[in-house]
Scaffold this active site. Structure first.
Site, PDB file in Angstrom:
ATOM      1  N   GLY A 258       0.755  -1.247   0.000  1.00  0.00           N
ATOM      2  CA  GLY A 258       0.000   0.000   0.000  1.00  0.00           C
ATOM      3  C   GLY A 258       0.782   1.292   0.000  1.00  0.00           C
TER       4      GLY A 258
ATOM      5  N   GLY B 146       3.400  -3.482  -3.997  1.00  0.00           N
ATOM      6  CA  GLY B 146       3.192  -3.623  -5.436  1.00  0.00           C
ATOM      7  C   GLY B 146       3.593  -2.333  -6.120  1.00  0.00           C
TER       8      GLY B 146
ATOM      9  NE  ARG C  12      -3.277   3.756 -10.972  1.00  0.00           N
ATOM     10  CZ  ARG C  12      -3.036   4.984 -10.575  1.00  0.00           C
ATOM     11  NH1 ARG C  12      -2.504   5.870 -11.395  1.00  0.00           N
ATOM     12  NH2 ARG C  12      -3.305   5.346  -9.343  1.00  0.00           N
TER      13      ARG C  12
ATOM     14  CE1 TYR D 171      -9.116   2.504  -8.751  1.00  0.00           C
ATOM     15  CE2 TYR D 171      -7.070   2.747  -9.947  1.00  0.00           C
ATOM     16  CZ  TYR D 171      -7.970   1.959  -9.281  1.00  0.00           C
ATOM     17  OH  TYR D 171      -7.714   0.630  -9.140  1.00  0.00           O
TER      18      TYR D 171
ATOM     19  CB  CYS E   7     -16.609   4.830 -28.963  1.00  0.00           C
ATOM     20  SG  CYS E   7     -15.825   4.487 -30.532  1.00  0.00           S
ATOM     21  CD  GLU E   8     -17.143   3.932 -22.923  1.00  0.00           C
ATOM     22  OE1 GLU E   8     -17.697   4.678 -22.097  1.00  0.00           O
ATOM     23  OE2 GLU E   8     -17.554   2.810 -23.224  1.00  0.00           O
TER      24      GLU E   8
ATOM     25  CE1 TYR F 134      -2.565  -3.044  -8.544  1.00  0.00           C
ATOM     26  CE2 TYR F 134      -1.169  -1.222  -7.845  1.00  0.00           C
ATOM     27  CZ  TYR F 134      -1.757  -2.450  -7.605  1.00  0.00           C
ATOM     28  OH  TYR F 134      -1.508  -3.089  -6.417  1.00  0.00           O
TER      29      TYR F 134
END
Ligand SMILES: *Cc1c(COP(=O)(O)O)cnc(C)c1O
Length: 418
Positions: free
Chosen positions: A242, A279, A316, A320, A346-347, A374
């Site tokens: 973390g 990580g 990401r 987020y 297409c977003e 990630y």
């Protein structure tokens, strides 16, 4: 030293170690992920050195970046692994990782995954519920094995991080509530195919302060004391992962400060081996996503740079609202404009960065920084986009460590009913 220690400009060209990024794009195309082996090695060694004489094991969290070359590099450095699926176990074994240094986390381990991990003789199962514990005992019994086990206890501390990556609050799905831990440890003690090995917690990701880690450690030690009075021996204390990295202006503790603080918090318990599961802090700033500008589009309201990487390559920002620094691989003296860096998907949510001041031309290369963790591991094939190539650099050596996917790869398993 910059937090992008392996990515530096020389003569206005952005390099990874001793290789210009433009040379990699010319050879392998874009988009591609590029990892610096020196940066990964130096993060690992920072952890290792900070522990000093303290009995410890570093279990790299595979889900941050599970490329075999990354796992193999870490295995050669002596790292252990934290896995969250049978697939990750298979990767660790394939990459030459040591199952005896591997812990298995996750709330939903299947029976099949338990069997594979028992067959591989992993170091420890981090069990997250009573029902999982009972199932593990049953499977181990069928295999005539004893499952080394920790309970992942939810310490109920606020990690002050993004709600999606906060895992140690009592309302989160993770871990066993602290109030139930003693009862379930007592049960574990009775189960014939369970051997209690440790005590585990993990409170979230991208933490930028030390205090929540220390608060969690103290809660774990209080519990450890209570378990000792129940004659339950805890061989190792796993404090999870973390530690945050710097993406923008964050000022997370350094690896050394973080480990020293954990060692100090646990100094009265030298018998217990300390485990950690980093990580992001191992690989986050060791990688970039390299992308090329396809088009520039200027409207009265906004300037868009449409690039060949998208949310399927790096989720990401979309997931987020995460910030990644974006640098042009060529520094030039042209006029800067405020750009929206967007992909072809297409977003409207498909963006890599908002409001970035850059001097851009068509075909320029952009480095999306801090994409080592990630990034590729969360990528998808949305819009039938083959996944990017992955490259690992070591000094002036460039290794393709995952070929770019082809469209045929994507539909290889599909069938049209006859
Ligand atoms: C994701 C995860 C980690 C790694 O977290 P980072 O923030 O990448 O260090 C460690 N342990 C567990 C149980 C996890 O789920």
């Amino acid at each position: 030293m910059s937090h992008f220690s392996s990515f530096n400009y020389r003569n206005n060209q952005l390099y990874v170690e001793d290789v210009p990024l433009a040379a990699i794009a010319a050879e392998f195309g874009t988009p591609c992920y590029i990892y610096s082996s020196a940066a990964i090695r130096s993060a690992y060694q920072a952890f290792e050195h900070a522990f000093g004489q303290r009995n410890h094991l570093i279990c790299y969290a595979v889900k941050a970046n599970s490329n075999l070359a990354v796992l193999n590099l870490l295995a050669r450095l002596g790292s252990g692994f934290d896995i969250v699926s049978g697939g990750e176990l298979q990767r660790v074994l394939k990459a030459g990782g040591d199952p005896q240094k591997t812990v298995f986390s996750g709330v939903g381990k299947t029976r099949e995954e338990m069997r594979a991990a028992l067959a591989a003789n992993i170091l420890c199962f981090n069990v997250e519920s009573e029902m999982e514990l009972i199932t593990l005992n049953e499977i181990a019994g069928q295999m005539k094995k004893i499952a080394p086990t920790s309970l992942r206890v939810n310490p109920d501390v606020d990690a002050n991080t993004h709600p999606y990556i906060s895992t140690g609050l009592k309302e989160n799905k993770f871990g066993i509530p602290a109030a139930e831990a003693e009862r379930i440890y007592a049960l574990a003690q009775q189960l014939p195919n369970i051997r209690i090995a440790g005590l585990d917690c993990h409170i979230g990701s991208q933490l930028t302060e030390i205090e929540p880690f220390i608060e969690a450690a103290h809660k774990m030690l209080d519990l450890l004391k209570r378990l000792q009075t129940m004659h339950i021996t805890i061989e190792h204390l796993d404090l999870g992962g973390g530690l945050g990295v710097r993406y923008d202006q964050e000022t997370p503790p350094t690896i050394t400060e973080y480990i020293k603080a954990l060692c100090t918090a646990t100094e009265d318990y030298p018998q217990q081996q300390l485990l950690i599961e980093p990580g992001r802090s191992m690989v986050g700033n060791a990688g970039i996503l390299l992308t090329q500008v396809c088009y520039l589009k200027h409207s009265p309201y906004r300037n868009f740079a449409i690039v060949d990487a998208a949310m399927n390559d790096l989720l990401r920002p979309t997931l987020y609202q995460a910030y990644h620094a974006i640098q042009s691989t060529t520094k030039r003296d042209a006029e800067e404009k405020l750009y929206q860096i967007v992909g072809p998907v297409c977003e409207t949510g498909d963006f890599l960065g908002h409001d970035r001041r850059l001097a851009l031309a068509k075909d320029d290369l952009l480095a999306i920084m801090s994409a080592g963790a990630y990034g590729m591991s969360m990528s998808s094939n949305y819009n039938t986009r083959p996944r990017a190539a992955e490259i690992m650099v070591e000094g002036d050596a460039v290794h393709l460590v995952r070929a770019r996917e082809t469209v045929e790869d994507l539909y290889a398993l599909e069938k049209i009913p006859s």
